[in-house]
Scaffold this active site. Sequence first.
Site, PDB file in Angstrom:
ATOM      1  N   GLY A  68       0.839  -1.199   0.000  1.00  0.00           N
ATOM      2  CA  GLY A  68       0.000   0.000   0.000  1.00  0.00           C
ATOM      3  C   GLY A  68       0.870   1.244   0.000  1.00  0.00           C
ATOM      4  O   GLY A  68       2.098   1.174   0.174  1.00  0.00           O
ATOM      5  N   LEU A  69       0.215   2.373  -0.170  1.00  0.00           N
ATOM      6  CA  LEU A  69       0.910   3.667  -0.243  1.00  0.00           C
ATOM      7  C   LEU A  69       1.635   3.990   1.073  1.00  0.00           C
ATOM      8  O   LEU A  69       1.263   3.475   2.136  1.00  0.00           O
ATOM      9  CB  LEU A  69      -0.119   4.780  -0.496  1.00  0.00           C
ATOM     10  CG  LEU A  69      -0.780   4.819  -1.878  1.00  0.00           C
ATOM     11  CD1 LEU A  69      -1.967   5.796  -1.856  1.00  0.00           C
ATOM     12  CD2 LEU A  69       0.239   5.217  -2.951  1.00  0.00           C
TER      13      LEU A  69
ATOM     14  N   ALA B 209      -0.228   4.445   4.525  1.00  0.00           N
ATOM     15  CA  ALA B 209      -1.528   3.747   4.436  1.00  0.00           C
ATOM     16  C   ALA B 209      -1.822   2.961   5.712  1.00  0.00           C
ATOM     17  O   ALA B 209      -2.990   2.743   6.063  1.00  0.00           O
ATOM     18  CB  ALA B 209      -1.540   2.816   3.223  1.00  0.00           C
ATOM     19  N   GLY B 210      -0.770   2.497   6.403  1.00  0.00           N
ATOM     20  CA  GLY B 210      -0.994   1.762   7.659  1.00  0.00           C
ATOM     21  C   GLY B 210      -0.334   0.388   7.720  1.00  0.00           C
ATOM     22  O   GLY B 210      -0.625  -0.414   8.615  1.00  0.00           O
ATOM     23  N   LYS B 211       0.598   0.112   6.832  1.00  0.00           N
ATOM     24  CA  LYS B 211       1.222  -1.227   6.767  1.00  0.00           C
ATOM     25  C   LYS B 211       1.982  -1.582   8.049  1.00  0.00           C
ATOM     26  O   LYS B 211       1.804  -2.654   8.610  1.00  0.00           O
ATOM     27  CB  LYS B 211       2.194  -1.294   5.562  1.00  0.00           C
ATOM     28  CG  LYS B 211       1.508  -1.021   4.228  1.00  0.00           C
ATOM     29  CD  LYS B 211       2.491  -1.007   3.083  1.00  0.00           C
ATOM     30  CE  LYS B 211       3.532   0.096   3.159  1.00  0.00           C
ATOM     31  NZ  LYS B 211       2.987   1.474   3.153  1.00  0.00           N
ATOM     32  N   THR B 212       2.855  -0.679   8.489  1.00  0.00           N
ATOM     33  CA  THR B 212       3.667  -0.961   9.682  1.00  0.00           C
ATOM     34  C   THR B 212       2.774  -1.112  10.914  1.00  0.00           C
ATOM     35  O   THR B 212       2.938  -2.043  11.715  1.00  0.00           O
ATOM     36  CB  THR B 212       4.709   0.162   9.890  1.00  0.00           C
ATOM     37  OG1 THR B 212       5.597   0.164   8.770  1.00  0.00           O
ATOM     38  CG2 THR B 212       5.507  -0.033  11.159  1.00  0.00           C
TER      39      THR B 212
ATOM     40  N   SER C  15       5.894  -1.992  -2.010  1.00  0.00           N
ATOM     41  CA  SER C  15       5.825  -2.920  -3.158  1.00  0.00           C
ATOM     42  C   SER C  15       4.830  -2.456  -4.228  1.00  0.00           C
ATOM     43  O   SER C  15       3.798  -3.085  -4.420  1.00  0.00           O
ATOM     44  CB  SER C  15       5.527  -4.354  -2.716  1.00  0.00           C
ATOM     45  OG  SER C  15       5.057  -4.482  -1.416  1.00  0.00           O
TER      46      SER C  15
HETATM   47  N1  LIG Z   1      -7.158   1.442  10.282  1.00  0.00           N
HETATM   48  C1  LIG Z   1      -5.889   1.842  10.365  1.00  0.00           C
HETATM   49  N2  LIG Z   1      -4.895   0.970  10.099  1.00  0.00           N
HETATM   50  C2  LIG Z   1      -3.589   1.364  10.150  1.00  0.00           C
HETATM   51  N3  LIG Z   1      -3.185   2.613  10.473  1.00  0.00           N
HETATM   52  C3  LIG Z   1      -4.136   3.531  10.735  1.00  0.00           C
HETATM   53  C4  LIG Z   1      -5.514   3.183  10.689  1.00  0.00           C
HETATM   54  N4  LIG Z   1      -6.242   4.273  10.994  1.00  0.00           N
HETATM   55  C5  LIG Z   1      -5.347   5.252  11.223  1.00  0.00           C
HETATM   56  N5  LIG Z   1      -4.078   4.820  11.081  1.00  0.00           N
HETATM   57  C6  LIG Z   1      -2.881   5.643  11.282  1.00  0.00           C
HETATM   58  O1  LIG Z   1      -2.232   5.786  10.023  1.00  0.00           O
HETATM   59  C7  LIG Z   1      -0.820   5.855  10.194  1.00  0.00           C
HETATM   60  C8  LIG Z   1      -0.195   4.771   9.342  1.00  0.00           C
HETATM   61  O2  LIG Z   1       1.215   4.826   9.451  1.00  0.00           O
HETATM   62  P1  LIG Z   1       2.171   3.615   9.117  1.00  0.00           P
HETATM   63  O3  LIG Z   1       3.545   4.013   9.540  1.00  0.00           O
HETATM   64  O4  LIG Z   1       1.614   2.348   9.662  1.00  0.00           O
HETATM   65  O5  LIG Z   1       2.075   3.573   7.524  1.00  0.00           O
HETATM   66  P2  LIG Z   1       2.938   2.730   6.473  1.00  0.00           P
HETATM   67  O6  LIG Z   1       1.976   2.185   5.490  1.00  0.00           O
HETATM   68  O7  LIG Z   1       3.816   1.766   7.192  1.00  0.00           O
HETATM   69  O8  LIG Z   1       3.811   3.849   5.750  1.00  0.00           O
HETATM   70  P3  LIG Z   1       5.263   3.733   5.086  1.00  0.00           P
HETATM   71  O9  LIG Z   1       5.106   3.024   3.764  1.00  0.00           O
HETATM   72  O10 LIG Z   1       5.665   5.148   4.881  1.00  0.00           O
HETATM   73  O11 LIG Z   1       6.155   2.983   6.035  1.00  0.00           O
HETATM   74  C9  LIG Z   1      -0.542   5.671  11.684  1.00  0.00           C
HETATM   75  O12 LIG Z   1      -0.393   6.954  12.271  1.00  0.00           O
HETATM   76  C10 LIG Z   1      -1.832   5.003  12.181  1.00  0.00           C
HETATM   77  O13 LIG Z   1      -2.098   5.282  13.535  1.00  0.00           O
HETATM   78 MG   LIG Z   2       5.882   1.525   7.303  1.00  0.00          MG
END
Ligand SMILES: Nc1ncnc2c1ncn2[C@@H]1O[C@H](COP(=O)(O)OP(=O)(O)OP(=O)(O)O)[C@@H](O)[C@H]1O
Ligand SMILES: [Mg+2]
Length: 178
Positions: A11-12, A15-18, A85
């Site tokens: 995902g972008l 988006a919330g992956k970590t 990815s």
């Molecule tokens: N349903 C949800 N699932 C996951 N994260 C959420 C959700 N709702 C809100 N968030 C918030 O969105 C943010 C997601 O950040 P995260 O670091 O997980 O993104 P990421 O996809 O890992 O980004 P990156 O590719 O830059 O590492 C966090 O601040 C999290 O609290």
């Molecule tokens: Mg991440």
Amino acid sequence: MTTGQVVWLTGLPSAGKTTLARAVGHRLRARGLPVELLDGDVVRRELWPELGFSRDARDTNVRRVGFIAELLARHGVVVIVALVSPYAAARAELRAKLSGFLEVFVDCPIEECVRRDVKGLYARARAGVARGVTGIDDPYEPPASPEVVVHTDREDVEQCVERIESQILAARGLGARP
Ligand SMILES: Nc1ncnc2c1ncn2[C@@H]1O[C@H](COP(=O)(O)OP(=O)(O)OP(=O)(O)O)[C@@H](O)[C@H]1O
Ligand SMILES: [Mg+2]
């Protein structure tokens, strides 16, 4: 089923992956399952910080992480990967190669990702400091038929985790509840 699994969150940025990978990992560990997380940021920093963000470099990153995931899964580990990815072809390669591959599309509109901007990446793109930012000036190809889609803009973390965990357990032949 005693073999491992590879749960691949795509995902972008923001988006919330970590967030979801950690929470799902926590839940599975509480069930006594062996879990490892492979997070894109950590893997890049620890293993190949010199690798860039061109299409080739991103595909190489995906292939390498897929290779490590496969080694771990072979020993029964549930491997949770959190990696942008962005290219469908690289993910299709993983699907063809890895047994027990589960693709999770962490879906969130770009506007919401930009609003969250957890790492300030989108702000740097807007300021012209960062180039090749996925979703801004680099492509993201959404999965056509992922095993799970979670909408992180309208489902809370708990709901997303529940659905991902259920799918993992179902694939292992276990119900969502013991
Ligand atoms: N349903 C949800 N699932 C996951 N994260 C959420 C959700 N709702 C809100 N968030 C918030 O969105 C943010 C997601 O950040 P995260 O670091 O997980 O993104 P990421 O996809 O890992 O980004 P990156 O590719 O830059 O590492 C966090 O601040 C999290 O609290
Ligand atoms: Mg991440």
